[in-house]
Design a protein around this motif. Structure first.
Motif, PDB file in Angstrom:
ATOM      1  N   PRO A  54       0.815  -1.216   0.000  1.00  0.00           N
ATOM      2  CA  PRO A  54       0.000   0.000   0.000  1.00  0.00           C
ATOM      3  C   PRO A  54       0.851   1.269   0.000  1.00  0.00           C
ATOM      4  N   ILE A  55       0.334   2.265  -0.722  1.00  0.00           N
ATOM      5  CA  ILE A  55       0.977   3.568  -0.807  1.00  0.00           C
ATOM      6  C   ILE A  55      -0.020   4.624  -0.346  1.00  0.00           C
ATOM      7  N   ILE A  56       0.416   5.502   0.538  1.00  0.00           N
ATOM      8  CA  ILE A  56      -0.435   6.600   1.008  1.00  0.00           C
ATOM      9  C   ILE A  56      -0.348   7.731   0.001  1.00  0.00           C
ATOM     10  N   GLN A  57      -1.526   8.190  -0.456  1.00  0.00           N
ATOM     11  CA  GLN A  57      -1.616   9.346  -1.342  1.00  0.00           C
ATOM     12  C   GLN A  57      -2.598  10.327  -0.718  1.00  0.00           C
ATOM     13  N   GLY A  58      -2.079  11.231   0.098  1.00  0.00           N
ATOM     14  CA  GLY A  58      -2.929  12.190   0.797  1.00  0.00           C
ATOM     15  C   GLY A  58      -3.785  11.492   1.832  1.00  0.00           C
ATOM     16  N   THR A  59      -5.105  11.478   1.605  1.00  0.00           N
ATOM     17  CA  THR A  59      -6.035  10.827   2.540  1.00  0.00           C
ATOM     18  C   THR A  59      -6.487   9.463   2.033  1.00  0.00           C
ATOM     19  N   ASP A  60      -5.904   8.996   0.926  1.00  0.00           N
ATOM     20  CA  ASP A  60      -6.246   7.692   0.356  1.00  0.00           C
ATOM     21  C   ASP A  60      -5.070   6.739   0.461  1.00  0.00           C
ATOM     22  N   VAL A  61      -5.381   5.441   0.432  1.00  0.00           N
ATOM     23  CA  VAL A  61      -4.349   4.413   0.364  1.00  0.00           C
ATOM     24  C   VAL A  61      -4.651   3.579  -0.871  1.00  0.00           C
ATOM     25  N   ILE A  62      -3.622   3.379  -1.708  1.00  0.00           N
ATOM     26  CA  ILE A  62      -3.749   2.606  -2.943  1.00  0.00           C
ATOM     27  C   ILE A  62      -2.936   1.329  -2.767  1.00  0.00           C
ATOM     28  N   VAL A  63      -3.539   0.178  -3.155  1.00  0.00           N
ATOM     29  CA  VAL A  63      -2.839  -1.108  -3.074  1.00  0.00           C
ATOM     30  C   VAL A  63      -3.182  -1.908  -4.331  1.00  0.00           C
ATOM     31  N   LYS A  64      -2.208  -2.654  -4.833  1.00  0.00           N
ATOM     32  CA  LYS A  64      -2.453  -3.500  -6.001  1.00  0.00           C
ATOM     33  C   LYS A  64      -2.654  -4.931  -5.523  1.00  0.00           C
ATOM     34  N   LEU A  65      -3.808  -5.508  -5.914  1.00  0.00           N
ATOM     35  CA  LEU A  65      -4.184  -6.851  -5.487  1.00  0.00           C
ATOM     36  C   LEU A  65      -4.411  -7.748  -6.693  1.00  0.00           C
ATOM     37  N   GLY A  66      -4.186  -9.029  -6.500  1.00  0.00           N
ATOM     38  CA  GLY A  66      -4.463 -10.028  -7.517  1.00  0.00           C
ATOM     39  C   GLY A  66      -4.978 -11.287  -6.872  1.00  0.00           C
ATOM     40  N   GLY A  67      -5.398 -12.223  -7.717  1.00  0.00           N
ATOM     41  CA  GLY A  67      -5.855 -13.516  -7.224  1.00  0.00           C
ATOM     42  C   GLY A  67      -7.173 -13.445  -6.488  1.00  0.00           C
TER      43      GLY A  67
END
Length: 101
Positions: A54-67
């Motif tokens: 996960p990466i914090i971008q301001g007030t959001d958290v972005i994560v790359k998921l699979g499977g």
């Protein structure tokens, strides 16, 4: 990014088991209410695989998921645990339901 829908009391995303996508978790209201900022984010998955942390971008958290665990009655979710600058921890969970394209 996939958009979640509120189903049976859970934020749920339809997901193909082969998809590898970015998912966004929003924490704006929590951070504003606590008058703090995000410090660190941890992904706690079940049934899905974290492909990029996960990466914090301001007030959001972005994560790359699979499977996706395709076994009957499998639990498929990813919880993001956000630790705030004030030490508070906030969990946000997104559930996944199988959808094949």
């Amino acid at each position: 990014m996939a958009d979640p829908t509120f189903i049976n009391g859970k934020w749920t995303v339809l997901k193909d088991p082969d998809d590898k996508r970015l998912y966004k978790y929003g924490f704006a209201k929590d951070l504003t209410d606590s008058n703090t900022t995000a410090a660190t984010a941890l992904a706690i998955p079940a049934g899905v695989t974290v492909l990029e942390p996960p990466i914090i971008q301001g007030t959001d958290v972005i994560v790359k998921l699979g499977g996706l665990d395709v076994a009957p009655n499998a639990l498929n979710f990813c919880t993001i645990r956000l630790t705030c600058a004030n030490g508070e921890e906030i969990d946000r969970t997104m559930w996944f339901v199988r959808e094949d394209h």
